[in-house]
Design a protein around this motif. Structure first.
Motif, PDB file in Angstrom:
ATOM      1  N   THR A  54      37.568  47.344  98.135  1.00  0.00           N
ATOM      2  CA  THR A  54      37.175  45.940  98.064  1.00  0.00           C
ATOM      3  C   THR A  54      36.798  45.597  96.637  1.00  0.00           C
ATOM      4  O   THR A  54      36.161  46.397  95.947  1.00  0.00           O
ATOM      5  N   PHE A  55      37.198  44.396  96.218  1.00  0.00           N
ATOM      6  CA  PHE A  55      36.716  43.868  94.942  1.00  0.00           C
ATOM      7  C   PHE A  55      35.346  43.255  95.222  1.00  0.00           C
ATOM      8  O   PHE A  55      35.246  42.240  95.902  1.00  0.00           O
ATOM      9  N   ARG A  56      34.295  43.876  94.723  1.00  0.00           N
ATOM     10  CA  ARG A  56      32.941  43.453  95.080  1.00  0.00           C
ATOM     11  C   ARG A  56      32.461  42.244  94.286  1.00  0.00           C
ATOM     12  O   ARG A  56      31.540  41.558  94.702  1.00  0.00           O
ATOM     13  N   SER A  57      33.071  41.983  93.149  1.00  0.00           N
ATOM     14  CA  SER A  57      32.691  40.815  92.348  1.00  0.00           C
ATOM     15  C   SER A  57      33.937  40.292  91.642  1.00  0.00           C
ATOM     16  O   SER A  57      34.983  40.934  91.634  1.00  0.00           O
ATOM     17  N   ASP A  59      34.339  40.155  88.558  1.00  0.00           N
ATOM     18  CA  ASP A  59      34.634  41.023  87.414  1.00  0.00           C
ATOM     19  C   ASP A  59      35.560  42.173  87.802  1.00  0.00           C
ATOM     20  O   ASP A  59      36.309  42.680  86.965  1.00  0.00           O
ATOM     21  N   ASP A  60      35.508  42.606  89.070  1.00  0.00           N
ATOM     22  CA  ASP A  60      36.359  43.712  89.525  1.00  0.00           C
ATOM     23  C   ASP A  60      37.808  43.282  89.749  1.00  0.00           C
ATOM     24  O   ASP A  60      38.705  44.123  89.771  1.00  0.00           O
ATOM     25  N   ILE A  61      38.049  41.999  89.934  1.00  0.00           N
ATOM     26  CA  ILE A  61      39.403  41.508  90.194  1.00  0.00           C
ATOM     27  C   ILE A  61      40.211  41.634  88.907  1.00  0.00           C
ATOM     28  O   ILE A  61      39.755  41.239  87.834  1.00  0.00           O
ATOM     29  N   PRO A  62      41.449  42.191  88.995  1.00  0.00           N
ATOM     30  CA  PRO A  62      42.157  42.605  87.781  1.00  0.00           C
ATOM     31  C   PRO A  62      42.836  41.517  86.955  1.00  0.00           C
ATOM     32  O   PRO A  62      43.304  41.807  85.865  1.00  0.00           O
ATOM     33  N   LYS A  67      41.279  35.845  89.749  1.00  0.00           N
ATOM     34  CA  LYS A  67      39.869  35.461  89.764  1.00  0.00           C
ATOM     35  C   LYS A  67      39.708  33.980  90.064  1.00  0.00           C
ATOM     36  O   LYS A  67      38.851  33.586  90.864  1.00  0.00           O
TER      37      LYS A  67
END
Length: 200
Positions: A54-57, A59-62, A67
């Protein structure tokens, strides 16, 4: 009765939207699938043995487009959920507290939620050009999935947006029809009651 129907429809749309947001099946290949907030990988030929993350925030989305799409779609979902809570509280409120029970209190909130979601959905495929998508899908590019196919999560999100866009229209047509009848009835009543007496 009408309030309960609108509340049930609002809750259903919010739940379907949440399901599509957490689905890892927006784009999928034989060994990898990813969605707005989750992704899964599995060995070729073994769909039972898969690992998911899971992308938790944000900022984690690539990717930046990813985003932006995630932020917009989460905003649309929050508006749908807020609308569902308002519809539920409106349906459960005593009749004397909410005299206009025909169309619901928040057609504008649902319209904004649909508009926001409709803007967010076409932004997401721009992220197919990211390094993350290229690694998962091969030769993917903007609006081209490469080896990845469209998954049920993205299709569900599109259908949910279409269904959610019909509700404000149906509510508006129903409100217009009901208000038209009330105005005619009210006008006739005022003429009868407020007609001045004639002196003899």
């Amino acid at each position: 009765m009408a309030g309960s129907v609108w509340a049930a429809l609002g809750l259903s749309l919010a739940c379907i939207s949440a399901l599509s947001l957490i689905s890892p099946s927006w784009f999928q290949s034989h060994t990898f699938s990813f969605g707005i907030l989750t992704y899964c990988s599995r060995p070729r030929g073994d769909s039972r043995n898969q690992s998911c993350g899971t992308f938790r925030s944000l900022d984690d989305i690539p990717d930046l487009a990813w985003k932006v799409s995630a932020a917009i779609l989460l905003g649309g979902w929050l508006l749908l959920a807020f609308n569902a809570v308002l519809l539920l509280s409106w349906a459960l409120a005593p009749k004397g507290l909410c005299p206009r029970r025909a169309g619901g209190p928040t057609p504008g909130v649902q319209t904004v939620a649909v508009t926001v979601t409709t803007v967010g959905l076409p932004v997401f495929p721009i992220s197919l050009a990211s390094a993350f998508a290229k690694q998962a899908c091969g030769a993917s590019s903007v609006y081209h999935g490469g080896q990845c196919q469209l998954g049920w999560g993205y299709v569900t999100a599109i259908l949910n947006a279409v269904l959610a866009s019909f509700l404000p229209v149906i509510r508006w047509l129903r409100m217009t029809k009901v208000q038209g009848r009330i105005i005619l009835f009210s006008g006739d009543t005022e003429q009868i009651i407020l007609m001045p007496e004639r002196s003899k």
